[in-house]
Write an enzyme that holds these catalytic residues in place. Sequence first.
Site, PDB file in Angstrom:
ATOM      1  N   GLU A 280       0.715  -1.215   0.362  1.00 37.16           N
ATOM      2  CA  GLU A 280       0.040   0.118   0.537  1.00 37.16           C
ATOM      3  C   GLU A 280       0.805   1.152  -0.106  1.00 37.16           C
ATOM      4  O   GLU A 280       1.755   1.646   0.709  1.00 37.16           O
ATOM      5  CB  GLU A 280      -0.975   0.090   1.238  1.00 37.16           C
TER       6      GLU A 280
ATOM      7  N   LYS B 142      -9.968   3.163  -2.313  1.00 35.05           N
ATOM      8  CA  LYS B 142     -10.055   2.820  -1.244  1.00 35.05           C
ATOM      9  C   LYS B 142     -11.697   3.376  -1.252  1.00 35.05           C
ATOM     10  O   LYS B 142     -11.403   4.699  -0.684  1.00 35.05           O
ATOM     11  CB  LYS B 142      -9.054   2.789  -0.412  1.00 35.05           C
TER      12      LYS B 142
ATOM     13  N   CYS C 267      -5.525  -2.497   3.163  1.00 34.20           N
ATOM     14  CA  CYS C 267      -5.601  -2.569   4.282  1.00 34.20           C
ATOM     15  C   CYS C 267      -6.646  -2.500   5.217  1.00 34.20           C
ATOM     16  O   CYS C 267      -7.358  -3.818   5.176  1.00 34.20           O
ATOM     17  CB  CYS C 267      -5.067  -1.032   4.649  1.00 34.20           C
TER      18      CYS C 267
END
Length: 536
Positions: free
Chosen positions: A295, A357, A410
């Site tokens: 990430e 995201k 994440c």
Amino acid sequence: MFSSEAILQKWAEPFLLSWSIRRWVLSFCLGGLSALAFQPFGLVPVLLVTLPALVWTLDGASAGTNKISKERFLGFFSTGWWFSLGFFMAGLYWIGEAFLVEAETYAWMIPFAVTGVPAVISLFPALALALVSFFWSQRWERILLLAVALSLSDYARGHLFTGFPWNLWGYIFLVKPEFAQGAAIFGVYGLSLLAILLFTIPALLLGKSIGRQLMLVALMVLLFVGYGAASYVRFFNHPTQFTKVDLLVVQPNVPQKEKWKPENRHKLLPRYIEQTEGALAGGPTAGNTLIFWPESAFPYLLTSEPGALSSIDEMLKPGETLITGAIRGEKTSQGRFFYNSVYTIEDGNGIRDVYDKVHLVPFGEYLPYRKLLQSMGVDKLVPAPADFSSGFRYRTMRAGENLTMKPLICYEAIFPYAAMSPAERPDFIANITNDGWFGETQGPYQHFAQSQMRAIEQGVPIIRVANTGISGVMDPVGRVLAKIALNDSGNIRIELPKLLQTTIYSVWGDLVFLGVILSISGILLVIGVINSTRKD
């Protein structure tokens, strides 16, 4: 002789039957000890002590009060809150580690983070227990009532106010993933219900009718043995099978404190490339290779950095695809927006797909109540020019030739509902993450386990790549086929596991769990009516 009331009165009255601080301290300690059942410790048997003790503590809070009374309501609420505060403080203390990355700016916030977050989320189980206080009686069915209350509070915590479903009770089964296979049907919330019910069984050994209590214990043990056998059989009936696609997972282990220093700006990409090329030189490939970087791998916007994409293209050979996390910027008529994204970059074709995201981290990727909190000196932790914007929706994306993947960036991996519907079933899930914020604490181990549970729920392999660890590859029943330890630099080379057929959970989601909750609630209602008729 063996009644719970007699034992409570003789041995535990100073702790359980008073409104003193001692009872709150006992509850707090029981909750703290319960956290040892979770990763990385995995001391699950401790729950055979702490959860029955919680039942007896609630028995004490109900003693001498009417079912509908303020005293009982507050007694259950305070017991549940102190138990949960101990549980969450012991299990989530690692949150404070993130504030040490830039300690000169954020260290003052540590006491508020490590106590404030547990204090707030402890309200969920506390309120759930307060509500069941009106139905509590010192009979066997109270353990059903407790299991329903705590698993529903887990569910509420995972969905309300952006959600934070960390350390759900169901994750304890991952101490041995062969016993977590029920998640393919019930999901992790269903396993939470099962876990609480299982580990409160010893509370039944203290009761007025010892013969009847032992029969109930024996019946429940048989049910759990049956579950364990079925779970075990499913695990071993699905041996890992592989595709002809090669995977390379690269864990660079760049310390979070070093990543954003200006002098390191141009050192990271050459480091990734060197590590990747070194790993690929170690042997032949199947001709279709997926390379994974973590990430926000770069301390800049990848598409705006001169020479960055051309260096990646030069590294990639025919048949190789890079899947990497990166910060993405987008300029529109309404202003400039930033996204925490995943890119797929193919040899000779450049960027082929982008995912932004969806579920952002409060205080990490955006600052809620910005004006108020900034006036108090509070800012978000991630160094970006502005708050991140969230993506449009969870979706699959292209990953090499004839493959699709579901990216979970994440934090998104902790949410069961972030997984795909059967109509968009991917070949694998990619958990692209950076746990470098949390040092050598419990956090990365717990995060890894939650990714493992997503594999079992969906019947889909998971490739997890983390900056500082823990990276790993898991098959569709949760076997960890390979992993890189925390704070190690290393690579994984392995073929992509095949996915399984759709699981019940992947089709119906949490409706199965909610259906079980409704069924148990109906049983408890019938039992309550029968008991009330007998008294009359």
